[in-house]
Design a protein around this motif. Structure first.
Motif, PDB file in Angstrom:
ATOM      1  N   ALA A 138      -1.776   6.960   6.177  1.00 39.64           N
ATOM      2  CA  ALA A 138      -3.195   7.120   6.494  1.00 39.64           C
ATOM      3  C   ALA A 138      -3.942   5.829   6.168  1.00 39.64           C
ATOM      4  O   ALA A 138      -3.420   4.956   5.465  1.00 39.64           O
ATOM      5  CB  ALA A 138      -3.770   8.281   5.687  1.00 39.64           C
ATOM      6  N   LYS A 139      -5.173   5.747   6.687  1.00 42.28           N
ATOM      7  CA  LYS A 139      -6.015   4.552   6.561  1.00 42.28           C
ATOM      8  C   LYS A 139      -6.077   4.010   5.122  1.00 42.28           C
ATOM      9  O   LYS A 139      -5.942   2.820   4.876  1.00 42.28           O
ATOM     10  CB  LYS A 139      -7.417   4.952   7.033  1.00 42.28           C
ATOM     11  CG  LYS A 139      -8.408   3.849   7.123  1.00 42.28           C
ATOM     12  CD  LYS A 139      -9.715   4.424   7.614  1.00 42.28           C
ATOM     13  CE  LYS A 139     -10.785   3.349   7.595  1.00 42.28           C
ATOM     14  NZ  LYS A 139     -12.080   3.881   7.979  1.00 42.28           N
ATOM     15  N   ASP A 140      -6.289   4.940   4.147  1.00 43.59           N
ATOM     16  CA  ASP A 140      -6.455   4.523   2.741  1.00 43.59           C
ATOM     17  C   ASP A 140      -5.213   3.864   2.174  1.00 43.59           C
ATOM     18  O   ASP A 140      -5.265   3.224   1.132  1.00 43.59           O
ATOM     19  CB  ASP A 140      -6.715   5.752   1.849  1.00 43.59           C
ATOM     20  CG  ASP A 140      -8.017   6.415   2.193  1.00 43.59           C
ATOM     21  OD1 ASP A 140      -8.783   5.790   2.938  1.00 43.59           O
ATOM     22  OD2 ASP A 140      -8.249   7.544   1.718  1.00 43.59           O
ATOM     23  N   THR A 159      -1.226   4.175  11.920  1.00 43.73           N
ATOM     24  CA  THR A 159      -1.190   5.220  10.889  1.00 43.73           C
ATOM     25  C   THR A 159      -0.564   6.483  11.475  1.00 43.73           C
ATOM     26  O   THR A 159      -0.780   6.819  12.642  1.00 43.73           O
ATOM     27  CB  THR A 159      -2.611   5.551  10.357  1.00 43.73           C
ATOM     28  OG1 THR A 159      -3.482   5.762  11.467  1.00 43.73           O
ATOM     29  CG2 THR A 159      -3.157   4.456   9.473  1.00 43.73           C
ATOM     30  N   ASP A 161      -1.286   9.506  10.779  1.00 45.44           N
ATOM     31  CA  ASP A 161      -2.276  10.560  11.087  1.00 45.44           C
ATOM     32  C   ASP A 161      -3.374  10.091  12.050  1.00 45.44           C
ATOM     33  O   ASP A 161      -4.313  10.832  12.329  1.00 45.44           O
ATOM     34  CB  ASP A 161      -2.900  11.082   9.778  1.00 45.44           C
ATOM     35  CG  ASP A 161      -3.788  10.043   9.105  1.00 45.44           C
ATOM     36  OD1 ASP A 161      -3.841   8.886   9.576  1.00 45.44           O
ATOM     37  OD2 ASP A 161      -4.437  10.394   8.093  1.00 45.44           O
ATOM     38  N   SER A 163      -5.723   7.915  11.520  1.00 46.44           N
ATOM     39  CA  SER A 163      -7.026   7.621  10.902  1.00 46.44           C
ATOM     40  C   SER A 163      -7.441   6.162  11.054  1.00 46.44           C
ATOM     41  O   SER A 163      -8.595   5.816  10.817  1.00 46.44           O
ATOM     42  CB  SER A 163      -7.042   8.041   9.426  1.00 46.44           C
ATOM     43  OG  SER A 163      -5.905   7.524   8.756  1.00 46.44           O
ATOM     44  N   HIS A 167      -2.102   5.487  16.699  1.00 49.62           N
ATOM     45  CA  HIS A 167      -1.723   6.798  16.131  1.00 49.62           C
ATOM     46  C   HIS A 167      -0.215   6.976  16.300  1.00 49.62           C
ATOM     47  O   HIS A 167       0.258   7.300  17.388  1.00 49.62           O
ATOM     48  CB  HIS A 167      -2.499   7.912  16.850  1.00 49.62           C
ATOM     49  CG  HIS A 167      -2.310   9.257  16.223  1.00 49.62           C
ATOM     50  ND1 HIS A 167      -3.015  10.362  16.591  1.00 49.62           N
ATOM     51  CD2 HIS A 167      -1.496   9.677  15.223  1.00 49.62           C
ATOM     52  CE1 HIS A 167      -2.632  11.405  15.866  1.00 49.62           C
ATOM     53  NE2 HIS A 167      -1.700  10.996  15.030  1.00 49.62           N
TER      54      HIS A 167
END
Ligand SMILES: Cc1cc2nc3c(=O)[nH]c(=O)nc-3n(C[C@H](O)[C@H](O)[C@H](O)COP(=O)(O)OP(=O)(O)OC[C@H]3O[C@@H](n4cnc5c(N)ncnc54)[C@H](O)[C@@H]3O)c2cc1C
Ligand code: FES
Length: 261
Positions: A138-140, A159, A161, A163, A167
């Motif tokens: 994910a982005k984070d 990512t 997911d 985010s 994708h």
């Protein structure tokens, strides 16, 4: 080679379970090449006894940077290190990554595997054309995108997911960017690299080699090591045509096209 005690000048959490440490280590900063790692003592006592291998992620003047993910007891202890502490390290160890000249190079990092690609990018960008693909769940959890961009390199994100960026898996993005499209046409972004450097989990490395075949892929193998000296075969990967590659001796950067995954 003797262990060196290095003052920690900065310790920072980047995202859940991922930490960055800057060490004052002039000797290592002068000698280290991309692909090499430090064997870090994680406690002052004898438990855990074995040092933990962590790649050198970056170098700035007399300082070296380590980036690591907590997966077990050793890295959890390392995650408690604070600025002002000292770390006992051995290194630089391992063979440096090959240094191509005047090549079109793709760097592909998955998760914490992004770490050793930053120093590589810093060194290779002088004589080559580079682009960078970074993947995470994910982005984070995307790491070092700012640092790669600060080097003036084009960075694409993927990512799982969706985010941020593409994708899907970073290996899918690599394939769409590198391969000739059906009908012999390339997408606007696609340029076939002459060499790929990749670091990430073993399934990611295996998938990348399959998707990009026959492009040469050099992988940073950051799996578990035992003796670290070529004796125990704990790190051995079977080789096409027979035999094994012991990445503690021949790596940690090895030509993945020669490996049987
Ligand atoms: C050459 C080299 C360079 C490395 N560079 C980095 C780096 O820059 N940053 C970083 O975060 N890590 C890096 N690693 C991986 C790091 O050394 C391990 O994550 C660490 O040794 C685990 O120690 P631990 O005591 O925390 O976990 P342990 O208690 O030994 O293991 C805990 C759990 O994690 C799993 N595990 C342990 N090691 C690995 C591994 N290498 N890969 C996948 N799963 C594992 C175990 O199977 C177990 O389930 C590198 C490894 C090598 C060989
Ligand atoms: S870790 Fe023992 S042979 Fe590589």
């Amino acid at each position: 080679m003797k262990p060196i005690r290095c003052p920690v000048v900065q310790a920072r959490g980047l995202c859940a379970g991922v930490f960055s440490l800057w060490l004052e280590a002039p000797e290592i900063a002068r000698r280290v090449s991309p692909g090499q790692f430090l064997n870090v003592r994680v406690s002052d006592g004898v438990d855990p006894l074995l040092r933990r291998p962590i790649s050198v992620c970056d170098v700035e003047r007399s300082r070296v940077r380590l980036l690591f993910r907590v997966v077990g007891r050793g890295t959890a202890l390392l995650g408690r290190v604070r600025a002002g502490d000292e770390l006992d390290v051995l290194g630089p160890l391992g063979r440096p990554a090959p240094e191509p000249h005047r090549k079109e190079i793709l760097l592909c990092g998955g998760g914490i595997g992004t770490a050793p690609l930053l120093l590589l990018a810093r060194r290779l960008k002088r004589n080559n054309r580079l682009r960078v693909l970074l993947g995470a769940r994910a982005k984070d959890e995307l790491l070092l995108a700012k640092e790669f961009r600060a080097l003036g390199l084009p960075v694409s994100l993927a990512t799982d997911d969706g985010s941020a960026g593409f994708h899907g898996m970073v290996t899918e993005l690599a394939e769409t960017q590198c391969k000739v499209q059906s009908g012999g046409r390339r997408s606007a972004a696609s340029r076939q690299p002459s060499v790929v450097f990749a670091c990430g989990p073993r399934p990611m490395l295996a998938d990348l080699v399959k998707r990009l075949d026959p492009i040469p892929v050099w992988g940073f193998v950051e799996e578990r090591m035992g003796c670290g000296t070529g004796i125990c075969y704990c790190c051995a990967l079977p080789k096409k045509g027979g035999g094994h590659i012991r990445f503690c001796e021949q790596g940690p950067v090895v030509r993945l096209n020669e490996v049987v995954f």
